[in-house]
Design an enzyme around this catalytic site. Structure first.
Site, PDB file in Angstrom:
ATOM      1  N   ILE A  32       0.870  -1.163   0.020  1.00  0.00           N
ATOM      2  CA  ILE A  32       0.036  -0.029  -0.025  1.00  0.00           C
ATOM      3  C   ILE A  32       0.972   1.139   0.065  1.00  0.00           C
ATOM      4  CG2 ILE A  32      -0.267   0.335   2.442  1.00  0.00           C
ATOM      5  CD1 ILE A  32      -3.173   0.665   2.119  1.00  0.00           C
ATOM      6  N   HIS A 101       5.974 -12.170   5.975  1.00  0.00           N
ATOM      7  CA  HIS A 101       5.682 -11.669   4.533  1.00  0.00           C
ATOM      8  C   HIS A 101       6.871 -11.403   4.185  1.00  0.00           C
ATOM      9  CE1 HIS A 101       5.333  -8.053   6.976  1.00  0.00           C
ATOM     10  NE2 HIS A 101       6.000  -7.506   6.228  1.00  0.00           N
ATOM     11  N   MET A 102       7.001 -11.616   2.889  1.00  0.00           N
ATOM     12  CA  MET A 102       8.562 -11.502   2.185  1.00  0.00           C
ATOM     13  C   MET A 102       7.995 -10.328   1.380  1.00  0.00           C
ATOM     14  SD  MET A 102      11.142 -13.925   0.041  1.00  0.00           S
ATOM     15  CE  MET A 102       9.906 -13.803  -1.338  1.00  0.00           C
TER      16      MET A 102
HETATM   17  P1  5GP Z   1       6.816  -4.738   7.594  1.00  0.00           P
HETATM   18  O1  5GP Z   1       7.598  -3.402   7.900  1.00  0.00           O
HETATM   19  O2  5GP Z   1       5.932  -5.223   8.526  1.00  0.00           O
HETATM   20  O3  5GP Z   1       8.005  -5.608   6.907  1.00  0.00           O
HETATM   21  O4  5GP Z   1       5.999  -4.499   6.085  1.00  0.00           O
HETATM   22  C1  5GP Z   1       4.663  -4.221   6.259  1.00  0.00           C
HETATM   23  C2  5GP Z   1       4.198  -3.828   4.805  1.00  0.00           C
HETATM   24  O5  5GP Z   1       3.099  -3.920   4.656  1.00  0.00           O
HETATM   25  C3  5GP Z   1       4.623  -2.439   4.820  1.00  0.00           C
HETATM   26  O6  5GP Z   1       5.721  -1.969   3.806  1.00  0.00           O
HETATM   27  C4  5GP Z   1       3.183  -1.466   4.577  1.00  0.00           C
HETATM   28  O7  5GP Z   1       3.422  -0.402   3.696  1.00  0.00           O
HETATM   29  C5  5GP Z   1       2.267  -2.715   3.988  1.00  0.00           C
HETATM   30  N1  5GP Z   1       1.068  -2.568   4.432  1.00  0.00           N
HETATM   31  C6  5GP Z   1       0.630  -2.159   5.638  1.00  0.00           C
HETATM   32  N2  5GP Z   1      -0.820  -2.671   5.788  1.00  0.00           N
HETATM   33  C7  5GP Z   1      -1.384  -2.723   4.438  1.00  0.00           C
HETATM   34  C8  5GP Z   1      -2.346  -2.804   3.866  1.00  0.00           C
HETATM   35  O8  5GP Z   1      -3.495  -3.000   4.619  1.00  0.00           O
HETATM   36  N3  5GP Z   1      -2.377  -3.109   2.573  1.00  0.00           N
HETATM   37  C9  5GP Z   1      -1.324  -3.581   1.673  1.00  0.00           C
HETATM   38  N4  5GP Z   1      -1.429  -3.500   0.462  1.00  0.00           N
HETATM   39  N5  5GP Z   1      -0.083  -3.175   2.258  1.00  0.00           N
HETATM   40  C10 5GP Z   1       0.064  -2.932   3.665  1.00  0.00           C
END
Ligand code: 5GP
Ligand code: ZN
Length: 110
Positions: A32, A101-102
């Protein structure tokens, strides 16, 4: 399915999302808040908190995630120019969504 987990809700269709790929074990969708021209998330359907929580029983899903990353890089035509596949692990590692997640990022110098 973990209550109040946004990626569980996305992966099981409770939050409508365009999947670039979807099979029995994982989904792929656009981040997002993209940090690169191409920024996709490869997400197992089963709730696993982080890399720290993986067990020997998770070897297949980890391999499937990496293969999906490779295949999606090709599909997005960033395989030749190059890309990164990475995991953020727990708060100090930058993880903000605590469902494994990757990240696939690339497309800078196409
Ligand atoms: P992390 O920092 O946990 O590795 O990455 C989480 C990622 O998920 C971030 O890059 C953030 O922009 C994305 N993200 C968070 N909430 C959502 C959502 O509701 N939808 C989508 N498509 N991406 C999300
Ligand atoms: Zn979850």
């Amino acid at each position: 399915m973990m209550q109040d987990c946004i990626f569980c809700k996305i992966a099981n269709g409770e939050i409508p999302t365009d999947f670039l790929y979807n099979d029995d074990s994982l989904v792929v969708f656009k981040d997002i808040n993209p940090q690169a021209p191409v920024h996709l998330l490869i997400v197992p359907k089963r709730h696993i908190r982080s890399i720290n929580d993986l067990t020997g029983a998770d070897k297949n899903i980890v391999a499937e995630m990496i293969m999906a990353g490779k295949d999606m890089a090709k599909k997005m035509s960033i395989n030749d120019s190059g890309y990164k596949l990475f995991f953020n692990v727990e708060k100090g590692g930058g993880q903000i969504i605590f469902h494994l997640h990757m990240h696939l990022v690339g497309g800078w110098n196409k």
